[in-house]
Scaffold this active site. Structure first.
Site, short mmCIF file in Angstrom:
data_model
loop_
_atom_site.label_atom_id
_atom_site.label_comp_id
_atom_site.label_asym_id
_atom_site.label_seq_id
_atom_site.Cartn_x
_atom_site.Cartn_y
_atom_site.Cartn_z
N CYS A 48 0.82 -1.21 0.00
CA CYS A 48 0.00 0.00 0.00
C CYS A 48 0.85 1.26 0.00
CB CYS A 48 -0.91 -0.01 1.24
SG CYS A 48 -1.82 1.52 1.48
N TRP A 81 -7.89 -6.24 5.71
CA TRP A 81 -6.52 -6.70 5.62
C TRP A 81 -6.32 -7.75 6.72
CZ3 TRP A 81 -3.02 -4.90 1.99
CH2 TRP A 81 -3.36 -3.75 1.30
N THR A 115 -8.66 0.29 6.74
CA THR A 115 -7.53 0.72 5.94
C THR A 115 -6.21 0.63 6.69
OG1 THR A 115 -7.82 3.03 6.61
CG2 THR A 115 -8.98 2.32 4.63
N VAL A 116 -5.15 0.46 5.91
CA VAL A 116 -3.79 0.63 6.39
C VAL A 116 -3.24 1.90 5.76
CG1 VAL A 116 -3.29 -1.80 6.80
CG2 VAL A 116 -2.90 -0.87 4.53
N TYR A 179 -5.37 6.61 -9.23
CA TYR A 179 -6.59 5.86 -8.91
C TYR A 179 -7.78 6.41 -9.68
CZ TYR A 179 -4.11 3.47 -5.19
OH TYR A 179 -3.23 2.67 -4.50
#
Length: 342
Positions: A48, A81, A115-116, A179
């Site tokens: 990521c 995750w 999220t990370v 993105y």
């Protein structure tokens, strides 16, 4: 939950969900979470780019002994995750198989992306924050008690307004711009995002043709944020997200800037190309239904000469390079600086 958390607008533009947990860990503990060594665990994934920022800043500042790091695998499902790289698929410190567990421990009804990067309070097992833009700034400004000797100033007070300005346009048109190309819902939305991306890369080329780093004469937060997108450009974004006007290696100024940073301790030694490629090509089944991961490109020539020394500057300002990463956090040589698909 992933690097592409968001939705499409009525105009078919990709809109990133930026509603993060805004709790901060500060020296005065005003949000209930004071800076404290060995209390928190930074959870990341090497794949990521947003998490990669925190890994780099933590390395540069020497916070490894103050903030432990948990590593998720390169892929995830619709839930979260997960810690599938660890024995038994469980984080050895947090004792959980999924990052989602830490979010739900604090917010039982949490319904946004898992999220990370995220920081977890080890004692309670609860997530503190996943506000990645603030996280690295706080590492620089709130965690100074635990900085290593020789830690660089990545967010110098005299340059903060310029750094913030650069970060804003880089996020909008480059970090998130790739993105917006990849997840555009129409030709018109894609064309618009593509044009904005390459217009900004051309502007950055002009800027970096005259100076070694984005702001001032040493590495700052701005360089960290741009690097994590540029280093993924040829490996993923050029093909997977259709950002194909040029490869990065065909844009000499940006390519040499990226090589310069890649060869700087704390940057290239955090990069794992196989994990990066596996994440994008396996997780994004809407873009790559076969989940086939391309074998190339050969990126070992990131180690070639870049010639950026001629522009002057001092990578770490008045500071010094970080020592090598702990063995437990080192990227295998075949996955990083010496990566080659052959």
């Amino acid at each position: 939950m992933s690097t592409d958390t968001g939705a499409r607008s009525a105009e078919n533009d990709f809109k990133r969900d930026t509603n993060y947990i805004e709790t901060r860990i500060t020296a005065d503990g005003r949000d209930g979470y004071p800076v404290e060594a060995n209390r928190y665990r930074l959870v990341v994934a090497r794949a990521c780019p947003w998490a990669n920022r925190t890994v780099i800043v933590r390395r540069l500042l020497g916070l490894e002994d103050a903030i432990s790091m948990g590593m998720c695998g390169p892929t995830h499902d619709e839930r979260s995750w997960s810690f599938d790289l660890d024995p038994g698929g469980v984080d050895p410190v947090l004792k959980i198989p999924r990052l989602q567990d830490a979010f739900l421990a604090r917010f039982p009804d949490y319904d946004r992306g898992i999220t990370v990067p995220a920081i977890v309070d080890v004692g309670t097992g609860q997530v503190v924050t996943n506000d990645f833009p603030q996280m690295t700034l706080d590492f620089s400004t709130e965690w100074t008690e635990f900085h290593r000797d020789g830690a660089p100033d990545l967010y110098p007070a005299a340059l903060r307004s310029e750094i913030d300005e650069v970060n804003d346009v880089v996020f909008r048109d480059v970090n998130n711009g790739v993105y917006r190309c990849g997840f555009a819902g129409s030709q018109e939305a894609y064309d618009k995002a593509y044009d904005r991306l390459f217009a900004r890369l051309d502007e950055l080329t002009d800027r970096l043709a005259k100076q070694r780093y984005l702001v001032g004469d040493s590495i700052t937060e701005a360089d960290v944020r741009l690097f994590t997108t540029l280093i993924r450009f040829d490996a993923v974004y050029h093909n997977h997200f259709k950002t194909n006007r040029n490869k990065l290696s065909e844009m000499p100024v940006l390519w040499n800037y990226t090589r310069d940073l890649f060869q700087t301790p704390g940057f290239g030694d955090t990069i794992d190309f196989p994990q990066i490629k596996e994440h994008y090509y396996v997780v994004h089944t809407d873009l790559n239904p076969s989940q086939i991961v391309p074998k190339g490109p050969d990126l070992s020539y990131l180690l070639g000469p870049h010639g950026r020394e001629a522009l002057g500057g001092r990578a770490f300002g008045d500071g010094t390079p970080p020592p090598p990463p702990p063995a437990s956090e080192a990227v295998p040589a075949s996955n990083g600086a010496n990566y080659s698909p052959q």
